[in-house]
Motif scaffolding. Structure first.
Motif, PDB file in Angstrom:
ATOM      1  N   PHE A   1      46.311  33.558  34.504  1.00  0.00           N
ATOM      2  CA  PHE A   1      45.482  33.277  35.678  1.00  0.00           C
ATOM      3  C   PHE A   1      44.079  33.872  35.561  1.00  0.00           C
ATOM      4  O   PHE A   1      43.526  34.372  36.533  1.00  0.00           O
ATOM      5  N   GLU A   2      43.498  33.814  34.378  1.00  0.00           N
ATOM      6  CA  GLU A   2      42.167  34.392  34.172  1.00  0.00           C
ATOM      7  C   GLU A   2      41.111  33.666  35.001  1.00  0.00           C
ATOM      8  O   GLU A   2      40.193  34.288  35.548  1.00  0.00           O
ATOM      9  N   GLN A   3      41.193  32.337  35.101  1.00  0.00           N
ATOM     10  CA  GLN A   3      40.224  31.574  35.892  1.00  0.00           C
ATOM     11  C   GLN A   3      40.292  31.976  37.360  1.00  0.00           C
ATOM     12  O   GLN A   3      39.257  32.185  38.014  1.00  0.00           O
ATOM     13  N   LEU A   4      41.501  32.090  37.893  1.00  0.00           N
ATOM     14  CA  LEU A   4      41.663  32.470  39.289  1.00  0.00           C
ATOM     15  C   LEU A   4      41.083  33.857  39.539  1.00  0.00           C
ATOM     16  O   LEU A   4      40.408  34.090  40.558  1.00  0.00           O
ATOM     17  N   LYS A   5      41.302  34.793  38.614  1.00  0.00           N
ATOM     18  CA  LYS A   5      40.766  36.140  38.756  1.00  0.00           C
ATOM     19  C   LYS A   5      39.242  36.128  38.773  1.00  0.00           C
ATOM     20  O   LYS A   5      38.606  36.847  39.552  1.00  0.00           O
ATOM     21  N   ILE A   6      38.639  35.285  37.930  1.00  0.00           N
ATOM     22  CA  ILE A   6      37.178  35.188  37.873  1.00  0.00           C
ATOM     23  C   ILE A   6      36.634  34.670  39.195  1.00  0.00           C
ATOM     24  O   ILE A   6      35.627  35.179  39.716  1.00  0.00           O
ATOM     25  N   TYR A   7      37.283  33.655  39.774  1.00  0.00           N
ATOM     26  CA  TYR A   7      36.807  33.102  41.048  1.00  0.00           C
ATOM     27  C   TYR A   7      36.909  34.134  42.163  1.00  0.00           C
ATOM     28  O   TYR A   7      36.030  34.214  43.032  1.00  0.00           O
ATOM     29  N   TYR A   8      37.965  34.926  42.166  1.00  0.00           N
ATOM     30  CA  TYR A   8      38.090  35.977  43.186  1.00  0.00           C
ATOM     31  C   TYR A   8      37.011  37.045  42.990  1.00  0.00           C
ATOM     32  O   TYR A   8      36.404  37.528  43.958  1.00  0.00           O
ATOM     33  N   GLU A   9      36.759  37.423  41.750  1.00  0.00           N
ATOM     34  CA  GLU A   9      35.733  38.433  41.474  1.00  0.00           C
ATOM     35  C   GLU A   9      34.356  37.949  41.913  1.00  0.00           C
ATOM     36  O   GLU A   9      33.513  38.736  42.350  1.00  0.00           O
ATOM     37  N   ALA A  10      34.117  36.645  41.809  1.00  0.00           N
ATOM     38  CA  ALA A  10      32.831  36.080  42.208  1.00  0.00           C
ATOM     39  C   ALA A  10      32.588  36.221  43.712  1.00  0.00           C
ATOM     40  O   ALA A  10      31.444  36.208  44.167  1.00  0.00           O
ATOM     41  N   THR A  11      33.674  36.363  44.494  1.00  0.00           N
ATOM     42  CA  THR A  11      33.532  36.550  45.942  1.00  0.00           C
ATOM     43  C   THR A  11      33.527  38.030  46.324  1.00  0.00           C
ATOM     44  O   THR A  11      33.492  38.365  47.510  1.00  0.00           O
ATOM     45  N   GLY A  12      33.584  38.908  45.318  1.00  0.00           N
ATOM     46  CA  GLY A  12      33.578  40.337  45.596  1.00  0.00           C
ATOM     47  C   GLY A  12      34.966  40.929  45.734  1.00  0.00           C
ATOM     48  O   GLY A  12      35.104  42.113  46.069  1.00  0.00           O
ATOM     49  N   SER A  13      36.006  40.129  45.476  1.00  0.00           N
ATOM     50  CA  SER A  13      37.382  40.619  45.544  1.00  0.00           C
ATOM     51  C   SER A  13      37.947  40.734  44.136  1.00  0.00           C
ATOM     52  O   SER A  13      37.479  40.077  43.212  1.00  0.00           O
ATOM     53  N   LYS A  14      38.974  41.538  43.999  1.00  0.00           N
ATOM     54  CA  LYS A  14      39.608  41.707  42.695  1.00  0.00           C
ATOM     55  C   LYS A  14      41.114  41.665  42.880  1.00  0.00           C
ATOM     56  O   LYS A  14      41.665  42.351  43.733  1.00  0.00           O
ATOM     57  N   LEU A  15      41.766  40.806  42.077  1.00  0.00           N
ATOM     58  CA  LEU A  15      43.214  40.689  42.158  1.00  0.00           C
ATOM     59  C   LEU A  15      43.877  41.868  41.456  1.00  0.00           C
ATOM     60  O   LEU A  15      43.554  42.168  40.307  1.00  0.00           O
ATOM     61  N   ASN A  16      44.824  42.503  42.137  1.00  0.00           N
ATOM     62  CA  ASN A  16      45.521  43.642  41.525  1.00  0.00           C
ATOM     63  C   ASN A  16      46.774  43.167  40.783  1.00  0.00           C
ATOM     64  O   ASN A  16      47.017  41.960  40.654  1.00  0.00           O
ATOM     65  N   ASP A  17      47.563  44.102  40.311  1.00  0.00           N
ATOM     66  CA  ASP A  17      48.739  43.762  39.513  1.00  0.00           C
ATOM     67  C   ASP A  17      49.789  43.004  40.310  1.00  0.00           C
ATOM     68  O   ASP A  17      50.657  42.345  39.726  1.00  0.00           O
ATOM     69  N   LYS A  18      49.734  43.100  41.628  1.00  0.00           N
ATOM     70  CA  LYS A  18      50.724  42.423  42.465  1.00  0.00           C
ATOM     71  C   LYS A  18      50.183  41.128  43.072  1.00  0.00           C
ATOM     72  O   LYS A  18      50.709  40.635  44.079  1.00  0.00           O
TER      73      LYS A  18
ATOM     74  N   MET B   1      45.892  26.671  50.963  1.00  0.00           N
ATOM     75  CA  MET B   1      44.917  26.847  52.047  1.00  0.00           C
ATOM     76  C   MET B   1      44.407  28.280  52.070  1.00  0.00           C
ATOM     77  O   MET B   1      43.201  28.527  52.189  1.00  0.00           O
ATOM     78  N   ARG B   2      45.323  29.231  51.946  1.00  0.00           N
ATOM     79  CA  ARG B   2      44.952  30.642  52.002  1.00  0.00           C
ATOM     80  C   ARG B   2      44.001  30.993  50.862  1.00  0.00           C
ATOM     81  O   ARG B   2      42.988  31.676  51.042  1.00  0.00           O
ATOM     82  N   ILE B   3      44.286  30.497  49.638  1.00  0.00           N
ATOM     83  CA  ILE B   3      43.466  30.840  48.474  1.00  0.00           C
ATOM     84  C   ILE B   3      42.110  30.155  48.541  1.00  0.00           C
ATOM     85  O   ILE B   3      41.071  30.770  48.259  1.00  0.00           O
ATOM     86  N   PHE B   4      42.072  28.894  48.944  1.00  0.00           N
ATOM     87  CA  PHE B   4      40.789  28.191  49.095  1.00  0.00           C
ATOM     88  C   PHE B   4      39.936  28.875  50.162  1.00  0.00           C
ATOM     89  O   PHE B   4      38.709  28.910  50.053  1.00  0.00           O
ATOM     90  N   LYS B   5      40.575  29.420  51.206  1.00  0.00           N
ATOM     91  CA  LYS B   5      39.830  30.157  52.223  1.00  0.00           C
ATOM     92  C   LYS B   5      39.306  31.474  51.663  1.00  0.00           C
ATOM     93  O   LYS B   5      38.167  31.869  51.931  1.00  0.00           O
ATOM     94  N   ASP B   6      40.145  32.160  50.885  1.00  0.00           N
ATOM     95  CA  ASP B   6      39.709  33.404  50.262  1.00  0.00           C
ATOM     96  C   ASP B   6      38.447  33.196  49.432  1.00  0.00           C
ATOM     97  O   ASP B   6      37.565  34.066  49.364  1.00  0.00           O
ATOM     98  N   LEU B   7      38.357  32.023  48.798  1.00  0.00           N
ATOM     99  CA  LEU B   7      37.242  31.723  47.891  1.00  0.00           C
ATOM    100  C   LEU B   7      36.103  30.996  48.602  1.00  0.00           C
ATOM    101  O   LEU B   7      35.213  30.432  47.948  1.00  0.00           O
ATOM    102  N   ASP B   8      36.131  30.988  49.938  1.00  0.00           N
ATOM    103  CA  ASP B   8      35.059  30.391  50.760  1.00  0.00           C
ATOM    104  C   ASP B   8      34.864  28.911  50.481  1.00  0.00           C
ATOM    105  O   ASP B   8      33.744  28.383  50.598  1.00  0.00           O
ATOM    106  N   MET B   9      35.939  28.212  50.129  1.00  0.00           N
ATOM    107  CA  MET B   9      35.853  26.771  49.902  1.00  0.00           C
ATOM    108  C   MET B   9      36.339  25.988  51.110  1.00  0.00           C
ATOM    109  O   MET B   9      36.280  24.759  51.129  1.00  0.00           O
ATOM    110  N   VAL B  10      36.828  26.691  52.142  1.00  0.00           N
ATOM    111  CA  VAL B  10      37.344  26.070  53.359  1.00  0.00           C
ATOM    112  C   VAL B  10      36.767  26.789  54.561  1.00  0.00           C
ATOM    113  O   VAL B  10      36.663  28.016  54.560  1.00  0.00           O
ATOM    114  N   GLU B  11      36.378  26.002  55.582  1.00  0.00           N
ATOM    115  CA  GLU B  11      35.955  26.599  56.838  1.00  0.00           C
ATOM    116  C   GLU B  11      37.214  26.999  57.620  1.00  0.00           C
ATOM    117  O   GLU B  11      38.313  26.997  57.089  1.00  0.00           O
ATOM    118  N   GLN B  12      37.079  27.296  58.895  1.00  0.00           N
ATOM    119  CA  GLN B  12      38.225  27.747  59.660  1.00  0.00           C
ATOM    120  C   GLN B  12      39.250  26.628  59.815  1.00  0.00           C
ATOM    121  O   GLN B  12      38.934  25.440  59.704  1.00  0.00           O
TER     122      GLN B  12
END
Length: 452
Positions: free
Chosen positions: A149-166, A314-325
């Motif tokens: 899941f390296e791509q997913l981790k990069i997208y989260y880091e781009a929003t200022g978040s970092k995925l942990n081991d869990k 839905m939750r992940i797309f929201k985390d990455l600011d790709m979805v409004e409310q």
């Protein structure tokens, strides 16, 4: 405004929050909870909005089962200069939802009745549990367990978040048996999922000129590739008036983006059928697999009632600011396109957006219809073909409109390019039928079609 079956006011954050959220999760239309507004609808505000929002997210994550992550939004708003908190709750597809500590009992399950959250009768709890969806993609085991899941981790880091081991557990990428599920498969760096984007010459599927595939990678990356491609295809049309140049895109960019993201998030992947995007001369068609959820009718759909088919996505797309409310997508589309643009069937939902109706009249003259294509003329219709100008060609045409006897050299000087480039632009304008030369090389340019 008073409380309703879909609106609950709370003066402050209390221990009953989970009860209210569960009632809306179990209600067919979901609902909205305002914190910092009293029962009369008067704003009183909250003291520490940021702290309360964190508490709310943590409590809903840990105290409610099945997981409601991806089914609620926590939003900070202002009312009469006071900070209030708005919690948007979608109707869940895994009813009954309940308090973790009380389980599926009348003490743990609630449902909205009028303006109150009432205990759910045990008989109804048992009925809902028997109908609970079992084939959601979160429950389907991935056919591969060696996913990365390296791509997913990069997208989260781009929003200022970092995925942990869990992160796999936190994002619900693991099923009840401890295996990576189909959500994980879709979000993995390598998979067999591919989104099709086709382009046709004409208004039917006879003449295919492009057949693109975006996928075999994280669904997030594929979604961004589709959005980038459609941004390129969504050309800007221009029209020069006596006062200014008017610009318009082929499709409303906000509505188009909402439609694309909604189709990808709410697609039914359980049958391994991806969403499909098709571009024609007169329209774009966006098709997602799966009809409306059983608990949702068309009227509720158009009103913005949200029952996410894939709450994990839905939750992940929201985390990455790709979805409004939650629930905002369809109402935003309806601001630009009518309900008739939506086509429903038992197995598919299709959105059909016509191209912008620009250029039906040029210089007060009717332009012939181009074989039934919507819009008649888009950027100039010559012999039924749609001709859209580049920005450089538009600049050349604007200069010629102002001075129809101007030389190639003068045009080149104004645009800071060489005469050879000007010559190519002139030839293209002639080929597309915008201009013609009257009286030989010493004559003047006749503008047949201004920029539309």
């Amino acid at each position: 405004m008073s409380e309703t079956n879909r609106v609950e006011y709370k003066q402050e954050l209390t221990d009953s929050l989970e009860k209210e959220v569960i009632a809306f999760l179990n209600y067919k239309e979901g609902g909205i909870i305002y914190i910092g507004i009293d029962k009369l609808g008067v704003a009183v505000g909250v003291k520490d909005s940021d702290s309360d929002q964190l508490k709310i997210k943590d409590r809903l994550k840990h105290n409610i089962l099945p997981s409601c992550m991806g089914l609620f939004d926590v939003i900070s708003e202002s009312n009469n200069g006071l900070d209030i908190i708005k919690i948007v709750v979608a109707s869940g597809s895994e009813k009954p939802y309940f308090l973790r500590k009380f389980g599926m009992t009348e003490k743990g399950c609630f449902v909205r009745i009028g303006t109150a959250s009432e205990p759910m009768p045990q008989k109804r709890i048992d009925e809902l549990f028997a109908k609970r969806i079992r084939n959601s993609i979160s429950k389907i085991k991935s056919n591969r367990q060696d996913l990365t899941f390296e791509q997913l981790k990069i997208y989260y880091e781009a929003t200022g978040s970092k995925l942990n081991d869990k992160f796999a557990q936190n994002l619900e990428l693991i099923n009840e048996d401890g295996f990576l599920n189909y959500v994980a498969y879709l979000l993995a760096d390598h998979n067999g999922n591919s989104i099709k984007l086709a382009k046709y010459n004409g208004i039917n599927r006879v003449n295919l000129i492009e057949n693109n595939e975006y996928g075999y990678c994280s669904l997030i990356k594929a979604a961004k590739q589709v959005l980038d491609k459609l941004e390129l295809e969504n050309k800007t049309l221009s029209k020069i008036t006596s006062k200014e140049r008017e610009n318009q895109r082929l499709w409303n960019p906000i509505a188009l983006r909402e439609a694309v993201v909604n189709a990808i998030i709410h697609n039914d992947y359980s049958n391994e059928v991806p969403p499909k995007f098709e571009i024609f001369d007169d329209r774009i068609e966006i098709t997602s697999a799966g009809g409306l959820p059983d608990a949702l009718n068309q009227e509720e759909f158009f009103d913005g009632v949200s029952i996410p088919r894939n709450k994990e996505l839905m939750r992940i797309f929201k985390d990455l600011d790709m979805v409004e409310q939650l629930g905002s997508g369809v109402p935003r589309i309806l601001e630009s396109y009518p309900k008739e643009c939506f086509k429903f069937s038992d197995n598919f939902l299709r959105m059909i957006f016509p191209v912008a109706e620009i250029g039906n009249k040029v210089n007060s003259k009717e332009v012939p219809d181009s074989g039934g294509a919507i819009g008649g003329a888009i950027g100039g219709v010559i012999g039924g073909a749609i001709s859209i100008l580049t920005e450089r060609q538009k600049e050349v045409l604007e200069i010629i409109i102002k001075d129809d006897k101007i030389s190639y050299r003068a045009i080149a000087e104004q645009m800071s390019i060489n005469e050879s480039a000007v010559s190519k632009h002139i030839e293209q304008l002639k080929e597309k039928g915008y201009i013609e030369r009257i009286g030989g090389t010493r004559g003047f340019w006749k503008v047949k079609y201004p920029i539309q």
